[in-house]
Design a protein around this motif. Structure first.
Motif, short mmCIF file in Angstrom:
data_model
loop_
_atom_site.label_atom_id
_atom_site.label_comp_id
_atom_site.label_asym_id
_atom_site.label_seq_id
_atom_site.Cartn_x
_atom_site.Cartn_y
_atom_site.Cartn_z
N ALA B 220 -10.57 37.91 24.67
CA ALA B 220 -9.68 37.42 25.74
C ALA B 220 -8.89 36.21 25.27
CB ALA B 220 -10.51 37.07 26.99
N ALA B 221 -9.57 35.31 24.55
CA ALA B 221 -8.90 34.10 24.05
C ALA B 221 -7.80 34.46 23.07
CB ALA B 221 -9.92 33.17 23.41
N ALA B 222 -8.03 35.50 22.27
CA ALA B 222 -7.00 35.94 21.32
C ALA B 222 -5.78 36.46 22.07
CB ALA B 222 -7.58 37.02 20.40
N GLN B 223 -6.05 37.26 23.10
CA GLN B 223 -4.92 37.77 23.91
C GLN B 223 -4.16 36.62 24.55
OE1 GLN B 223 -5.96 40.85 26.71
NE2 GLN B 223 -7.11 42.03 25.18
N GLY B 228 0.55 32.13 24.55
CA GLY B 228 0.78 30.69 24.51
C GLY B 228 -0.30 29.82 25.11
N THR B 229 -1.41 30.41 25.53
CA THR B 229 -2.50 29.59 26.06
C THR B 229 -3.59 29.48 25.01
OG1 THR B 229 -2.04 30.32 28.30
CG2 THR B 229 -4.22 29.38 27.89
N GLN B 230 -3.83 28.25 24.55
CA GLN B 230 -4.81 28.05 23.48
C GLN B 230 -6.13 27.55 24.10
OE1 GLN B 230 -3.91 29.16 20.64
NE2 GLN B 230 -1.77 29.40 21.30
N ALA B 231 -7.20 28.33 23.89
CA ALA B 231 -8.48 28.02 24.55
C ALA B 231 -9.49 27.47 23.55
CB ALA B 231 -9.05 29.29 25.20
N ASP B 232 -10.22 26.46 24.02
CA ASP B 232 -11.48 26.08 23.38
C ASP B 232 -12.51 27.10 23.83
OD1 ASP B 232 -11.20 23.81 21.84
OD2 ASP B 232 -12.39 22.51 23.15
N HIS B 307 -17.53 48.11 36.37
CA HIS B 307 -17.10 47.29 37.51
C HIS B 307 -17.86 45.97 37.55
CE1 HIS B 307 -14.82 50.60 38.92
NE2 HIS B 307 -15.84 51.32 39.32
N TYR B 308 -19.04 45.99 36.93
CA TYR B 308 -19.94 44.83 37.03
C TYR B 308 -19.72 43.82 35.90
CZ TYR B 308 -24.13 41.98 36.97
OH TYR B 308 -24.99 40.91 36.97
N VAL B 309 -19.79 44.28 34.68
CA VAL B 309 -19.73 43.37 33.53
C VAL B 309 -18.33 42.74 33.47
CG1 VAL B 309 -19.95 43.18 31.03
CG2 VAL B 309 -21.39 44.80 32.30
N PRO B 310 -18.25 41.42 33.33
CA PRO B 310 -16.93 40.79 33.24
C PRO B 310 -16.10 41.45 32.13
CG PRO B 310 -18.61 39.11 33.49
CD PRO B 310 -19.33 40.43 33.31
N SER B 311 -14.91 41.87 32.49
CA SER B 311 -14.05 42.53 31.51
C SER B 311 -13.12 41.51 30.87
CB SER B 311 -13.21 43.60 32.21
OG SER B 311 -12.35 42.97 33.16
N ILE B 312 -12.53 41.90 29.79
CA ILE B 312 -11.55 41.02 29.14
C ILE B 312 -10.41 40.73 30.10
CG2 ILE B 312 -9.83 40.94 27.27
CD1 ILE B 312 -12.01 42.54 25.62
N GLY B 313 -10.03 41.74 30.86
CA GLY B 313 -8.96 41.55 31.86
C GLY B 313 -9.33 40.49 32.90
N GLU B 320 -5.65 32.55 33.36
CA GLU B 320 -4.24 32.40 33.79
C GLU B 320 -4.17 31.71 35.14
OE1 GLU B 320 -2.93 36.45 33.43
OE2 GLU B 320 -2.19 36.13 31.37
N SER B 321 -5.08 32.08 36.02
CA SER B 321 -5.13 31.43 37.34
C SER B 321 -5.44 29.94 37.19
CB SER B 321 -6.20 32.14 38.17
OG SER B 321 -6.37 31.49 39.39
N THR B 322 -6.38 29.63 36.31
CA THR B 322 -6.74 28.23 36.07
C THR B 322 -5.56 27.46 35.49
OG1 THR B 322 -9.03 28.88 35.72
CG2 THR B 322 -8.37 26.75 34.84
N MET B 323 -4.80 28.12 34.65
CA MET B 323 -3.63 27.45 34.06
C MET B 323 -2.58 27.14 35.12
SD MET B 323 -4.54 26.98 31.03
CE MET B 323 -3.04 26.17 30.53
N ARG B 324 -2.56 27.96 36.19
CA ARG B 324 -1.62 27.70 37.29
C ARG B 324 -2.19 26.66 38.26
NH1 ARG B 324 -1.47 33.36 37.21
NH2 ARG B 324 -2.64 33.44 39.16
N GLY B 325 -3.43 26.24 37.98
CA GLY B 325 -4.04 25.20 38.81
C GLY B 325 -4.69 25.72 40.06
N VAL B 326 -4.91 27.02 40.12
CA VAL B 326 -5.55 27.59 41.32
C VAL B 326 -6.81 28.36 40.94
CG1 VAL B 326 -3.48 27.71 42.68
CG2 VAL B 326 -4.10 29.64 41.22
#
Lengths: 343, 326
Positions: B220-223, B228-232, B307-313, B320-326
């Motif tokens: 997910a971090a690579a995507q 343009g979002t660089q993650a630790d 449906h259960y296991v967190p997906s990359i999506g 992305e939501s966190t980057m928008r501040g929400v």
């Protein structure tokens, strides 16, 4: 059911002990009874947390432990103070534990007795692991575990007996069938005619003995200990006895049993019958008994004083024994509790 | 150094400890002749003998309870439970005795043992084979809880677990056993407890995870990097002890935190992390702390498990939501 010392003090067969040893064990039972009486009394004064009396079970505990070597393992319960003390666990630790202090669970190094198990049943398999590990390391220490009739209904009883049988672990399983698990009578624990017969299902020997008979318990235990020590595997001993007191000081037996049952069993008291035996051989006098009682009382009073002299654990100390070294999380919580700046 | 998958890395580490510490023994169901259901103990019984790599009856409480006694008597048992969903019969031994004996005896008796348990979804097995209930153990005082994500960490953390003076719950990510390959030292390099590792460095957002979710978080971090979002990306490696400093240091730089765990949401480990972050870094945050977790449902069976296991999506969307501040 194996019986050697009848309630009237007469003997069937061979006593397993010399006269000196019999007298020593009589003294041990007097000490144990003194501790037990004191335990109940102190709880009523609010000086101990809940106390579980073992009155009536002294022969089962003292007789079994008398057959152990000093360095053998003992894994027992909250009702087995006599056994634990016989195997080296000091009275002061037993009292300290009952005052509600973890330091009671720390007997001196060299005493291979685990702190009493409060949960029912889970501890029996610990003895299997202990004995198994001793054998694995080429030592001939064995493990004995004590439990009640109620514990045989727990799934862990099955797992412990089964493991011990499969691996031939050097373990002695001593069930004190004292007829009641709090309020539930023995016949509601199992449809088996005896608890000893359960051993058959695990491919190990099972023997039922009169649990109020010091000599019968010890004779069966001697054989079981010898089998364990020479690598012949585990044994189940059912010592048929009776809890003449309540389950604990929080219990009222009149709600579930007739007092006549207690009266009847008090007539079969394990200490009285050794007294009758000794008396019949001219080895018991009231003076000697008084000396024993006096010396036991002194010893018990000293242990109580020593236990009550401990200051309670401080706020910092409750964090100190969760791990060898507290984690940073525990250190931060400790700081919060003791009011220091959060590290 | 040799390239190994995660299961092979564990086998090598077990072989190493059995070879170097005569007090170690391995016990569990089918660990000997067949080498365990995931073959992690493959070949160990043939090499070290049936007295040290022990096939036991099918009895989890018995395995773990016996290991407890063995540890007190001086051995270093390494018990295996086949799946986390099968560990619950042993839970009483863990919670009531293993985690408490040091405190109960004020250090007089200790239980230095390791309980290895494969965990997590992703192999399409039956019910009970997909659990991520690590929070049951992190909520229990007196246990160390270790969840490696990579072959080198699996081997290195296992060496540390065996050497640790306290009981260690060692959770192995099932779906990474063969999917992940990496360089592993011979012998493996021990990995210290309580030291998180930064798997990827970025300045925009901190993603915190562990175990089986780490490869997906990195994907997910690579995507996100492409847009343009660089993650630790922080891999905690051990939940107890927890390297909260590494988390706070990163969040102080990025101002944003997303926690990814496979376990159920309510009272999951992510909740503890979120609470710790806000307690220590609330005024540094540019957005609410986000959680991407499994749900408060039984893990669905194979056909609906995704449906259960967190997906990359879902991870990407949360960032992305966190980057928008929400």
């Amino acid at each position: 059911m194996l019986e050697i010392l009848r309630p009237d003090g007469s003997i069937v067969g061979e006593p397993p002990f010399s006269m000196d040893e019999t007298k020593r064990l009589y003294g041990a039972m007097v000490s144990a009874r003194t501790y037990d009486t004191k335990g109940t009394a102190l709880q009523k004064q609010g000086r101990l947390a809940t106390y579980a009396s073992f009155e009536g079970q002294e022969a089962a505990q003292v007789g079994a432990i008398a057959t152990l070597r000093h360095d053998d393992w003992l894994v027992a319960t909250y009702r087995d103070a006599a056994a634990m003390w016989m195997q080296g666990y000091p009275w002061v630790n037993l009292f300290l534990g009952r005052t509600g202090d973890e330091r009671g669970g720390s007997p001196p190094v060299g005493v291979n007795v685990l702190p009493p198990s409060i949960t029912v049943g889970a501890h029996m398999i610990h003895a299997v692991g202990l004995g198994w590990a001793e054998a694995h390391q080429g030592r001939d220490r064995i493990a004995m575990t004590l439990f009640g009739d109620g514990a045989t209904s727990e799934g862990d009883f099955h797992e412990a007996m089964n493991f011990a049988g499969v691996f031939g672990a050097p373990v002695v399983f001593l069930c004190q069938n004292n007829h009641y698990a709090i309020s539930t009578p023995r016949h509601r624990q199992t449809a088996s005619e005896t608890i000893a017969q359960k051993a058959d299902a695990y491919g190990i020997p099972g023997v039922q003995v009169d649990g109020n008979d010091l000599f019968a318990v010890a004779t069966a235990a001697q054989e079981a200990v010898a089998r364990a020590r020479d690598g012949s595997g585990p044994t189940l001993i059912e010592a048929v006895t009776f809890r003449v007191g309540p389950h604990t000081t929080a219990d009222d037996p009149s709600r579930y049993r007739d007092v006549s049952e207690e009266t009847e069993w008090r007539g079969l008291d394990p200490i009285d019958r050794v007294q009758r035996y000794l008396e019949s051989l001219g080895e018991w006098t009231p003076e000697w008994n008084d000396q024993l009682a006096e010396s036991a009382a002194k010893e018990i009073e000293a242990a109580i004083a020593e236990a009550e002299a401990f200051d309670p654990l401080g706020p910092s100390e409750i964090f100190e024994a969760m791990f060898e070294t507290p984690t940073p999380q525990l250190e931060r919580q400790r700081s919060l509790l003791v009011g220091e700046p959060d590290g | 150094m040799a390239e190994q998958n995660l299961a092979q890395a564990l086998t090598g580490a077990l072989d190493h400890v059995l070879s170097t510490d005569p007090g170690t023994i391995v016990l569990g169901e089918d660990v000997g002749l067949t080498g365990g259901v995931f073959r992690v103990t493959d070949g160990l019984q043939a090499k070290h003998g049936p007295e040290r790599v022990i096939d036991t009856p099918v009895a989890e409480s018995g395995i773990v309870g016996a290991a407890f006694g063995m540890a007190i008597a001086g051995l270093r048992p390494i018990a295996e439970i086949q799946f986390l969903g099968f560990a619950y019969p042993a839970f009483d031994q863990v919670v009531s005795h293993i985690s408490r004996i040091r405190n109960r005896s004020r250090h007089r008796f200790t239980a230095p043992l390791v309980i290895r348990i494969p965990y997590g979804a992703g192999i399409g097995a039956a019910e009970h084979h997909s659990e991520s209930t690590e929070a049951l153990f992190t909520h229990t005082p007196g246990l160390k809880v270790v969840i490696p994500a990579t072959p080198a960490d699996a081997a290195g953390l296992l060496l540390t677990a065996v050497a640790d003076p306290d009981p260690v719950i060692f959770l192995e990510p099932i779906r990474s056993y063969r999917r992940l390959r990496g360089e592993v030292g011979d012998p493996p390099e021990p990995v210290a407890f309580g030291e998180a590792v930064l798997r990827q460095r970025g300045s925009d957002v901190t993603i915190i995870s562990y175990g089986a979710m780490v490869p997906d978080v990195l994907e997910a971090a690579a995507q996100l990097g492409h847009t343009g979002t660089q993650a630790d990306v922080i891999d905690l490696r051990t939940l107890v002890p927890l390297d909260i400093e590494a988390v706070l240091e990163s969040v102080a730089r990025t101002g944003r935190a997303v926690i990814v765990q496979e376990g159920h949401r309510t009272c999951g480990f992510a909740a503890e992390l979120a609470a710790s972050i806000q307690e220590n870094a609330l005024y540094l945050l540019e957005a609410p702390v986000a959680r991407v977790t499994g749900w408060d449902t039984v893990v669905p069976l194979r056909r609906a498990e995704h449906h259960y296991v967190p997906s990359i999506g879902r991870i990407v969307a949360a960032v992305e939501s966190t980057m928008r501040g929400v």
